[in-house]
Motif scaffolding. Structure first.
Motif, PDB file in Angstrom:
ATOM      1  N   ASP A  48      25.791 -19.028 -23.712  1.00  0.00           N
ATOM      2  CA  ASP A  48      24.687 -19.633 -24.465  1.00  0.00           C
ATOM      3  C   ASP A  48      24.242 -18.778 -25.639  1.00  0.00           C
ATOM      4  OD1 ASP A  48      24.640 -21.770 -22.687  1.00  0.00           O
ATOM      5  OD2 ASP A  48      23.280 -20.715 -21.317  1.00  0.00           O
ATOM      6  N   GLN A  49      24.908 -17.655 -25.857  1.00  0.00           N
ATOM      7  CA  GLN A  49      24.550 -16.754 -26.956  1.00  0.00           C
ATOM      8  C   GLN A  49      23.050 -16.438 -26.934  1.00  0.00           C
ATOM      9  OE1 GLN A  49      26.744 -15.286 -29.461  1.00  0.00           O
ATOM     10  NE2 GLN A  49      27.996 -15.794 -27.702  1.00  0.00           N
ATOM     11  N   PHE A  50      22.561 -15.996 -25.778  1.00  0.00           N
ATOM     12  CA  PHE A  50      21.147 -15.700 -25.604  1.00  0.00           C
ATOM     13  C   PHE A  50      20.755 -14.493 -26.451  1.00  0.00           C
ATOM     14  CE2 PHE A  50      17.953 -13.208 -23.183  1.00  0.00           C
ATOM     15  CZ  PHE A  50      16.884 -14.072 -23.315  1.00  0.00           C
ATOM     16  N   ASP A  51      19.708 -14.649 -27.249  1.00  0.00           N
ATOM     17  CA  ASP A  51      19.183 -13.556 -28.064  1.00  0.00           C
ATOM     18  C   ASP A  51      17.852 -13.108 -27.456  1.00  0.00           C
ATOM     19  OD1 ASP A  51      18.363 -11.734 -29.903  1.00  0.00           O
ATOM     20  OD2 ASP A  51      18.293 -13.109 -31.607  1.00  0.00           O
ATOM     21  N   PRO A  52      17.826 -11.965 -26.775  1.00  0.00           N
ATOM     22  CA  PRO A  52      16.598 -11.553 -26.098  1.00  0.00           C
ATOM     23  C   PRO A  52      15.469 -11.164 -27.036  1.00  0.00           C
ATOM     24  CG  PRO A  52      18.219  -9.799 -26.023  1.00  0.00           C
ATOM     25  CD  PRO A  52      18.910 -10.982 -26.626  1.00  0.00           C
ATOM     26  N   PHE A  53      15.789 -10.919 -28.317  1.00  0.00           N
ATOM     27  CA  PHE A  53      14.770 -10.450 -29.241  1.00  0.00           C
ATOM     28  C   PHE A  53      14.161 -11.579 -30.076  1.00  0.00           C
ATOM     29  CE2 PHE A  53      17.988  -6.939 -28.976  1.00  0.00           C
ATOM     30  CZ  PHE A  53      17.290  -6.221 -28.016  1.00  0.00           C
TER      31      PHE A  53
END
Length: 495
Positions: A48-53
């Motif tokens: 899911d190409q999670f971007d935590p920022f």
């Protein structure tokens, strides 16, 4: 960065290449595919190409410059004033190289803590974590045999951090009061005696009588109590972003105080050839104890990273952490080296060597007291964060009001502890020696070992070898740092 439309391959795709085989990433053999940067590997293999920022609140986030200011203030605490004593124990040449070594170890341990946190952000789908949450997630997402014990490192680190920094805040209260009281008492009581002693017409017998009397002073507990209201107003600052100017003021006060101290130091450096290059080996543990606990700022690392607009800039070759610690190391070496050459005394802090009768020396004590006062807010933020995370679920109706009530109660507790035990510093030194060795050195390498468990430890397992060496050094600091603190407590008891 991989294309967002590309999905992770199935088991069949791993063995049967297709037209898009050059673009797809394998997940079964991800350790072999991307061995260099685990954070990048985790993000690229994330379907899911999670971007935590991306989900962070940028309205109250701090810039790189503001974060650097906080980091400098956290590292340039009162411990810097003890560096001449550290060099007294180590010697000139050994002190320089040993200080650089300690700085590298402490900075590296902070670095790997943040690096592992970034990896765990992707795995846990979280945008930020505290130090304790990083420790918990490390076990919860790690090998199966550790998952049921994930709550243990979380609570251990929370309790250790709270005790260390809450005790530090109480000790800071005593330090502030002592600096102000020394100047106040000089003008209120003892200056008259000194003027009489300097009067050549004064009778010798009276001079002896006056000089034989102990200096009159105000009760330290009164000064501590007077700090209650100013400290409450300080901790009511809502967040780190608003607190940044206070840290800048504290940096200015400390820098000015150090500049005046350097003025005294440079007045006479003619005896450098008489100073030993290497100290007594039996005093080396004392050096490492002073230096580690002066430089260590592991408790503010994750709060600072969690409040950054650009968290990735916190680490890296030219990141905020490396810039800040490089500057801190240079200042520590300069003050330790030159202060030892100038005074060569065993006083715990260099300001004790300054003559209270001189105006610049009085300015130094006042500025140092103000700098520690401003630093109180940053140290207090660590305690507040730990306490509020554990209590906020019980106060959902009026969270803001209860947050400020908690801040007030905690400050009152700090002041009451300081009033009850105004010589609390040696006891806090013992807690700090024990906790900082574990929190600053041993825990980060343990976290790294578990996070990289399924990924690998580099060529020839160099990460394992490196962490074993850090562990040995951490145990050394733990044992001998605690031993020195116990000696300090004993000295206080027999006085």
């Amino acid at each position: 960065m991989a294309d967002n439309k590309i999905k992770g391959p199935t088991e069949l795709h791993t063995f049967l290449p297709n037209d898009n085989s050059k673009q797809e990433l394998t997940t079964k053999y991800k350790v072999q595919v991307i061995p260099k940067d685990v954070e990048v590997a985790t993000s690229l293999t994330d379907p899911d190409q999670f971007d935590p920022f991306a989900g962070r609140d940028c309205a109250t986030a701090t810039s790189d410059g503001q974060t650097l200011t906080h980091l400098l203030k956290a590292s340039l605490g009162t411990g810097i004033l003890s560096m001449p004593l550290a060099f007294y124990k180590a010697g000139l040449v050994f002190g320089i190289f040993a200080t650089i070594f300690v700085s590298l170890v402490c900075t590296h341990c902070s670095y790997i803590l943040v690096k592992c946190a970034h990896i765990l952000y992707h795995k846990s789908r979280k945008t930020e974590m505290s130090y304790a949450e990083v420790a918990e997630a490390t076990c919860a997402l790690g090998p199966k045999f550790l998952r049921k014990f994930a709550f243990i490192p979380r609570y251990f680190i929370q309790i250790s951090l709270f005790l260390t920094y809450y005790g530090t805040c109480s000790a800071y209260t005593v330090i502030i009061a002592e600096n102000f009281r020394e100047v106040f008492d000089y003008y209120m009581y003892n200056k008259t005696n000194i003027n009489y002693l300097n009067d050549p017409t004064f009778l010798n017998g009276t001079v002896e009588a006056v000089s034989s009397q102990p200096a009159v002073g105000t009760n330290i507990r009164l000064f501590i109590a007077c700090l209650l209201l100013p400290l409450i107003l300080l901790v009511w600052v809502p967040n780190l972003k608003v607190l940044a100017p206070v840290s800048m003021v504290a940096n200015f006060f400390m820098a000015t105080g150090l500049a005046i101290t350097f003025y005294y130091i440079f007045q006479d450096l003619s005896h450098i050839s008489e100073v030993p290059l290497v100290g007594n080996i039996s005093d080396f543990p004392r050096f490492f104890g002073i230096t580690i606990f002066a430089m260590e700022a592991i408790g503010v690392v994750m709060p600072l990273e969690n409040n950054m607009k650009t968290p990735r800039n916190f680490i890296g070759t030219c990141g905020v952490m490396n810039k800040g610690m490089s500057a801190v190391t240079v200042i520590y070496i300069l003050l330790g080296f030159l202060g030892y050459v100038r005074y060569r005394s065993e006083n715990s802090i260099i300001t004790m060597d300054l003559d209270i009768q001189e105006i610049p020396a009085q300015v130094v004590k006042i500025l140092v007291g103000l700098a520690v006062f401003c630093t109180f807010g940053l140290q207090f933020f660590v305690c507040l964060d730990i306490a509020w995370v554990g209590m906020k679920d019980y106060f959902t109706k009026k969270p803001l009001l209860m947050n400020y009530v908690l801040r007030t109660v905690m400050v009152i507790g700090c002041v009451l502890i300081a009033i009850a035990v105004p010589t609390i510093a040696p006891l806090i030194g013992l807690i700090g020696a024990f906790c900082f060795s574990i929190l600053g050195l041993l825990a980060p390498v343990g976290i790294e070992m578990v996070v990289l468990w399924d990924v690998g430890f580099g060529r020839f397992n160099w990460i394992v070898i490196k962490n074993i060496l850090i562990t040995i050094f951490g145990i050394f600091a733990l044992i001998f740092g605690s031993r020195c603190a116990l000696y300090d407590i004993y000295d206080q008891m027999i006085k």
